[in-house]
Design a protein around this motif. Structure first.
Motif, mmCIF file in Angstrom:
data_model
loop_
_atom_site.group_PDB
_atom_site.id
_atom_site.type_symbol
_atom_site.label_atom_id
_atom_site.label_comp_id
_atom_site.label_asym_id
_atom_site.label_seq_id
_atom_site.Cartn_x
_atom_site.Cartn_y
_atom_site.Cartn_z
ATOM 1 N N LEU A 179 0.846 -1.202 0.000
ATOM 2 C CA LEU A 179 0.000 0.000 0.000
ATOM 3 C C LEU A 179 0.881 1.252 0.000
ATOM 4 O O LEU A 179 0.641 2.210 -0.744
ATOM 5 N N ILE A 180 1.935 1.217 0.817
ATOM 6 C CA ILE A 180 2.850 2.360 0.870
ATOM 7 C C ILE A 180 3.536 2.526 -0.485
ATOM 8 O O ILE A 180 3.655 3.640 -1.014
ATOM 9 N N LEU A 181 3.945 1.412 -1.064
ATOM 10 C CA LEU A 181 4.616 1.460 -2.362
ATOM 11 C C LEU A 181 3.713 2.100 -3.410
ATOM 12 O O LEU A 181 4.119 3.012 -4.134
ATOM 13 N N VAL A 182 2.468 1.622 -3.471
ATOM 14 C CA VAL A 182 1.535 2.148 -4.460
ATOM 15 C C VAL A 182 1.322 3.648 -4.255
ATOM 16 O O VAL A 182 1.307 4.437 -5.208
ATOM 17 N N THR A 183 1.190 4.051 -2.986
ATOM 18 C CA THR A 183 0.987 5.475 -2.701
ATOM 19 C C THR A 183 2.175 6.295 -3.190
ATOM 20 O O THR A 183 2.004 7.337 -3.820
ATOM 21 N N PRO A 222 3.287 11.509 -7.479
ATOM 22 C CA PRO A 222 3.488 12.681 -8.343
ATOM 23 C C PRO A 222 2.268 13.015 -9.199
ATOM 24 O O PRO A 222 2.121 14.157 -9.648
ATOM 25 N N HIS A 223 1.388 12.055 -9.424
ATOM 26 C CA HIS A 223 0.188 12.334 -10.218
ATOM 27 C C HIS A 223 -0.737 13.318 -9.510
ATOM 28 O O HIS A 223 -1.628 13.872 -10.133
ATOM 29 N N LEU A 224 -0.486 13.498 -8.225
ATOM 30 C CA LEU A 224 -1.274 14.451 -7.448
ATOM 31 C C LEU A 224 -1.326 15.805 -8.150
ATOM 32 O O LEU A 224 -2.335 16.509 -8.114
ATOM 33 N N TRP A 246 -10.806 15.892 -7.813
ATOM 34 C CA TRP A 246 -11.713 14.806 -7.405
ATOM 35 C C TRP A 246 -11.065 13.443 -7.584
ATOM 36 O O TRP A 246 -11.331 12.509 -6.839
ATOM 37 N N VAL A 247 -10.157 13.317 -8.559
ATOM 38 C CA VAL A 247 -9.431 12.050 -8.706
ATOM 39 C C VAL A 247 -8.525 11.853 -7.498
ATOM 40 O O VAL A 247 -8.469 10.771 -6.900
ATOM 41 N N ASN A 248 -7.829 12.933 -7.124
ATOM 42 C CA ASN A 248 -6.955 12.852 -5.953
ATOM 43 C C ASN A 248 -7.750 12.490 -4.707
ATOM 44 O O ASN A 248 -7.326 11.654 -3.908
ATOM 45 N N ALA A 249 -8.904 13.142 -4.560
ATOM 46 C CA ALA A 249 -9.718 12.888 -3.372
ATOM 47 C C ALA A 249 -10.179 11.430 -3.349
ATOM 48 O O ALA A 249 -10.109 10.758 -2.314
ATOM 49 N N ALA A 254 -5.809 8.331 -14.776
ATOM 50 C CA ALA A 254 -6.681 8.425 -13.598
ATOM 51 C C ALA A 254 -7.315 7.078 -13.308
ATOM 52 O O ALA A 254 -7.337 6.609 -12.165
ATOM 53 N N LEU A 255 -7.802 6.418 -14.364
ATOM 54 C CA LEU A 255 -8.437 5.115 -14.190
ATOM 55 C C LEU A 255 -7.430 4.107 -13.627
ATOM 56 O O LEU A 255 -7.720 3.345 -12.705
ATOM 57 N N LEU A 256 -6.221 4.145 -14.183
ATOM 58 C CA LEU A 256 -5.172 3.223 -13.765
ATOM 59 C C LEU A 256 -4.853 3.396 -12.277
ATOM 60 O O LEU A 256 -4.785 2.429 -11.517
ATOM 61 N N VAL A 257 -4.671 4.653 -11.891
ATOM 62 C CA VAL A 257 -4.298 4.922 -10.496
ATOM 63 C C VAL A 257 -5.422 4.500 -9.550
ATOM 64 O O VAL A 257 -5.193 3.852 -8.522
ATOM 65 N N LEU A 258 -6.649 4.816 -9.925
ATOM 66 C CA LEU A 258 -7.781 4.481 -9.049
ATOM 67 C C LEU A 258 -7.948 2.966 -8.942
ATOM 68 O O LEU A 258 -8.210 2.436 -7.864
ATOM 69 N N MET A 259 -7.795 2.282 -10.075
ATOM 70 C CA MET A 259 -7.931 0.824 -10.047
ATOM 71 C C MET A 259 -6.818 0.198 -9.216
ATOM 72 O O MET A 259 -7.022 -0.779 -8.502
ATOM 73 N N LEU A 260 -5.643 0.785 -9.312
ATOM 74 C CA LEU A 260 -4.520 0.277 -8.532
ATOM 75 C C LEU A 260 -4.809 0.433 -7.037
ATOM 76 O O LEU A 260 -4.531 -0.463 -6.242
ATOM 77 N N ALA A 261 -5.383 1.585 -6.695
ATOM 78 C CA ALA A 261 -5.736 1.807 -5.295
ATOM 79 C C ALA A 261 -6.797 0.811 -4.851
ATOM 80 O O ALA A 261 -6.780 0.307 -3.732
#
Lengths: 669, 314
Positions: free
Chosen positions: A24-28, A33-35, A41-44, A95-102
């Motif tokens: 989880l830490i790694l993924v974060t 940097p995409h922040l 709203w994607v960040n949130a 955005a989709l990739l990052v959210l799915m990864l989360a």
């Protein structure tokens, strides 16, 4: 990820809480940097998902129900589609990739999930380069790759309880071994012209500071407040004098309601005629992305080393908007004759002053013209007006009205930045019957700390005029120079009264150590841009030539491809070598086949489970199989561990095992 | 422990032996209620000709187990209460000058018997501990230059309290390695404790022996002949190798531990009446044989043996 297929999975399929937290830490970290590139709203949403997972880890909550996970997946899809109107493309896709990864974090149960997450992390790492190619990002991504690699190493360590430190050390070692090879490939692998994949036309383009396709009061002053580097330049030959450092950008012909721009017209202006020009200055320019078409060049550019065409006003243009940092060499002439003959269309546009606004300025110019002054005399009259009357050169001019901006500036506020002076001057010239136009660009250049190049910043943005004189063509007149002569000699810093409004880097406090450090950093960045980002086919050719390999381009290409192919074959061979050993003992093979068949019924043999225990467990779960299973296990144990090793017994067992085909049907619950 | 299906018919002699061992077990179970597994492990240790370390709270029956073993098998028994001022000569014996014939006479210490109960072994000084441990390894002692063999069978049953560590000297790993097994007794199950509390316990009265030292020697010889096929040796090797390769362990198992594991599994199979060892035998004795020798690096919760059992493919 070849590793995933080569090395056998660790025996334990349980993923500990420590591993999940680490992941989880790694993924974060990887997505962090995409922040800066994503809408809020994607960040949130990503923060919410990651926070939820973290809470789940702390609270030891089990994997969420399938229905919840499916619902969340659909929600994320819907959110991305509603937010971007699409689910592919640079920003929406990432955005989709990052959210799915989360989201994927919530269902990590086994080794396979870890590998999936790590592969996705690799992909997210690469997407960072779509948004930023700075040196910082490169360093961050190398660190990121190290962590992801450590994750892979950890997941593939032979035993489940491998230590993180060991994994980190191992992956650092691998990275250190791989980097020279990567560098070699970077240098030798045939470079493709342009980026490997077409960047989607910046659907998330941030407003970049830079020259724009129109000029209105305040627009240049706004630009001057940015200390960002517009371009860096080297002069292989003569360095232009401060008075020659005019960098030509877009030229505006049309004036309307206070704004200089180029109106779409049907009457086509002819291409400019340049004569009596000899290129005396060569500049090697690295231009930051402008998302516009013009190639900034020292006035007046004669030719450049890339495909260009020339605007009717002499500015160099390229077909594709400059969305990436580019490097080009321009040869310019400081003495030239531009358009000694003015076409009828051009004269019309260079004299047009539609409407009746700014009556006082019109009247003043008409008055000069009626005095029968020559054109140079009219110009001097205007310049001396700026010089003698109390005009102020300032970054914070008072506001002027939209329609009568020229009158307001000339007769009441008398304070302005370069665009006010250039705009008003051009207006006066036209009103007096002298063809004139506004040129925007940059003026000045500041030497770098090291590295023998010059920096031109947004704060050097400038506007001036060109008037057309019979027999001489277009001539540059810089009315700002009349008000603040030091602007040209010393740059914007030396000429402004209110220096404090300038960005720090534009103030040029050379004694300030922080300023020196920033300049040094700029030199490092310049090297990065020059040697890494701009490393393309031509630079590669030059490198080969310097190494004395000029003629061997094809050979090097073949060699490189050959090496890649060879490495691929070696990995295949390694994979083949590491395949599970073939079992020679037919008895053991038969026993394992039994285990496989039972695994289909949900009764796989556990790691470290002896045959007797297995038989007991199977018999308990499937009483209908108890007799057969006990008999088989008894035979197997006798053959493998007991003293009887008769050939008949072996054959009988193998045959019995072959006939053991348990059905899925459950007789008892 | 799930018993593997019974198999191959052992010979008459071994069947008799297995019946006799069963009788011993039943006899002991009459004295120690609800401790069948511990009894069987202790017996396994004895049959494997090893020494036993019992680690548990006071009053759960450590001494009773040791004493009962000796009585049931008709073995000589001595008990040494270890204290911090115990000297090596208190264990090994001492030479006393006899004025009548003006010579030294050796007075053997309590170690010259067949089962020695070393109670609270970690209370003695390291010097005294090492005197005992040397005797355990060599099965002989040397006092004043004269080597004297110890009785056979010879078995040390040491106890220690896992909680109360004040004023103790923990046994170093090298000495723990000399114990074939370490077992814990644990509190008796409720039903056994009810019997105990209802007062029908035979108490301290002596148990009648159901076998003799010769029987034990014969059984020990038979244990050594229980077959371990290549497939089983492979499993033993995999277990031992894993402790040495896997980073989860601070240190690996010694070759002596590997031998001990095989011997213990043979004894376990022998008690089961089998002439060969199956992986389940190894797995059953693994905790007792391994857990006092090695530990997981981050020992939170899991024991070395449970980790090995879950990780090493049979």
């Amino acid at each position: 990820m070849a590793i995933g297929t080569v090395v056998q999975a660790p025996a334990s399929s349980q993923v500990g809480i420590q591993e999940r937290a680490g992941l989880l830490i790694l993924v974060t970290l990887i997505a962090l940097p995409h922040l800066w590139h994503m809408p809020w709203w994607v960040n949130a949403l990503a923060a919410l998902l990651i926070g939820w997972q973290a809470f789940g880890l702390i609270a030891h909550s089990p994997v969420p129900a399938r229905i919840l996970r499916a619902g969340l997946t659909l929600t994320v899809f819907a959110a991305v589609f509603m937010g971007f109107g699409r689910i592919n493309g640079q920003q929406a896709g990432v955005a989709l990739l990052v959210l799915m990864l989360a989201l994927k974090q919530s269902e990590i149960t086994g080794y396979r999930d870890i590998v999936v997450v790590l592969c996705l992390c690799c992909f997210v790492l690469v997407t960072q380069f779509l948004f930023s190619q700075s040196l910082w990002m490169a360093a961050y991504l190398i660190a990121g790759s190290w962590l992801v690699l450590a994750g892979f190493v950890h997941a593939h360590m032979p035993y489940a309880r491998a230590s993180y430190r060991q994994a980190a050390a191992e992956s650092a070692r691998m990275l250190a071994l791989a980097l020279p090879v990567a560098a070699l490939f970077f240098l030798l692998f045939p470079r493709l012209p342009g980026p490997l994949w077409g960047l989607p036309a910046q659907d998330g383009r941030q407003a970049t500071m830079g020259l724009s396709d129109q000029m209105s009061p305040g627009s240049m002053a706004a630009l001057a407040r940015s200390g960002a580097v517009a371009f860096r330049v080297r002069f292989p030959g003569r360095v232009p004098t401060p008075a020659e450092r005019y960098w030509r950008g877009p030229v505006f012909w049309d004036f309307n309601a206070g704004t200089w721009h180029n109106a779409p017209t049907t009457a086509k202006l002819p291409t400019p005629a340049i004569d009596r020009a000899s290129a005396d200055i060569t500049s090697d320019i690295t231009l930051a992305p402008t998302h516009e078409h013009w190639l900034i060049a020292l006035d007046l550019p004669l030719q450049a080393n890339r495909r260009y065409h020339r605007s009717p006003a002499g500015t160099l243009l390229v077909d594709q908007a400059i969305d990436q940092r580019i490097r080009y060499v321009v040869r310019s002439a400081t003495r030239y004759r531009l358009d000694r003959r003015l076409s009828r269309v051009a004269r019309q546009r260079a004299l047009a002053l539609p409407g009746h606004h700014n009556p006082k300025a019109r009247a003043l110019a008409k008055h000069w013209a009626s005095e029968g002054l020559s054109v140079p005399a009219v110009i001097n009259r205007a310049l001396s007006m700026f010089r003698t009357q109390p005009f102020r050169y300032t970054l914070n001019p008072p506001r002027t009205s939209r329609d009568n901006s020229v009158d307001d500036f000339l007769f009441s506020t008398r304070a302005g930045f370069c665009e006010h002076f250039a705009g008003a001057f051009t207006f006066l010239m036209r009103a007096a019957g002298v063809p004139a136009r506004v040129v925007t660009g940059y003026q000045g250049a500041e030497p770098s700390a090291v590295g023998n190049y010059w920096i031109v910043r947004n704060s050097d943005a400038h506007a001036w005029s060109e008037v057309w004189l019979a027999g001489r063509g277009w001539v540059r007149v810089d009315p700002t120079a009349a008000v603040a002569p030091s602007r040209i000699e010393q740059g914007v810093t030396g000429s402004l009264a209110d220096t404090g409004d300038l960005p720090f880097m534009a103030r040029g406090e050379r004694s300030n150590p922080w300023f020196q450090a920033r300049l040094l950093w700029d030199a490092v960045n310049a090297g990065w841009n020059r040697w890494f980002l701009a490393y393309g086919p031509s630079l590669q050719q030059r490198l080969f030539a310097q190494l004395g390999l000029a003629g061997f381009g094809t050979a090097i290409a073949i060699l490189t491809f050959g090496t890649v192919g060879l490495l691929g074959l070696v990995s295949l061979w390694l994979a083949w070598r590491m395949r599970p050993a073939r079992i020679d003992d037919p008895v053991l093979r038969a026993w394992q086949r039994i285990g496989k068949r039972l695994a289909h019924l949900g009764l796989p043999r556990r790691v470290g489970e002896g045959p007797g225990d297995y038989a007991v467990r199977v018999a308990a779960a499937r009483p209908d199989l108890a007799t057969a299973m006990n008999s088989l296990a008894r035979q197997f144990i006798a053959l493998r561990y007991g003293m009887s090793a008769g050939g008949d017994a072996r054959r009988l067992f193998v045959a019995a095992a072959r006939h053991f085909r348990p059905r899925r049907r459950r007789t008892h619950s | 422990m799930l018993k593997p299906p019974a198999q191959s018919a052992p010979g008459n002699a071994s069947r008799d032996m297995s019946h006799a061992v069963m009788a011993v077990r039943r006899h002991l179970a009459e004295r120690l209620y609800g401790k069948d597994q511990a009894i069987r492990l202790a017996l396994t240790c004895l049959l494997a000709d090893g020494h036993l370390l019992i680690e548990d709270m006071p009053g759960v029956g450590k001494t009773t187990l040791a004493h009962s073993l000796a009585q049931t098998l008709g073995l000589g028994f001595a008990r040494i209460q270890f204290t911090s001022d115990l000297l090596p000569s208190d264990i090994l014996g001492v030479s006393v000058f006899d004025q009548r014939d003006a010579t030294f006479h050796f007075r053997p210490g309590p170690i010259f018997t067949q089962i020695v109960l070393a109670d609270e072994i970690n209370r003695a000084s390291p010097r005294t501990q090492s005197a005992l441990l040397e005797a355990m390894a060599e099965r002989q002692i040397t006092v004043e230059g004269i080597t004297r063999a110890l009785a056979r069978p010879f078995c040390v049953i040491a106890t220690q309290n896992p909680v109360d560590h004040s004023g103790t000297f923990d046994l170093p790993n090298s000495q723990l390695d000399r114990f074939l097994m370490r077992i814990r007794l644990g509190y008796p199950p409720a039903s056994a404790e009810r019997r105990l509390l209802s007062g029908d316990h035979p108490g301290a009265q002596a148990l009648q022996p159901v076998a003799g030292p010769d029987d034990l020697a014969r059984w020990q010889a038979a244990v050594a002949t229980v077959v371990t096929r290549d497939a089983l040796v492979d499993y033993l090797l995999a277990l031992v190798a894993r402790t040495r390769d896997d980073n989860a362990f601070a240190a690996g198992l010694s070759p002596r531990a590997g031998v001990a594991l095989r011997r213990a599994a043979q004894a376990w199979a022998f008690i089961d009446g089998r002439d060969h060892v199956v992986p389940e035998d190894v797995q059953t004795v693994l905790p007792a044989v391994v857990d006092h020798r090695i530990a997981l690096r981050d020992g939170a919760g899991a024991s070395a043996s449970s980790y090995l059992l879950a990780q090493v493919e049979v």
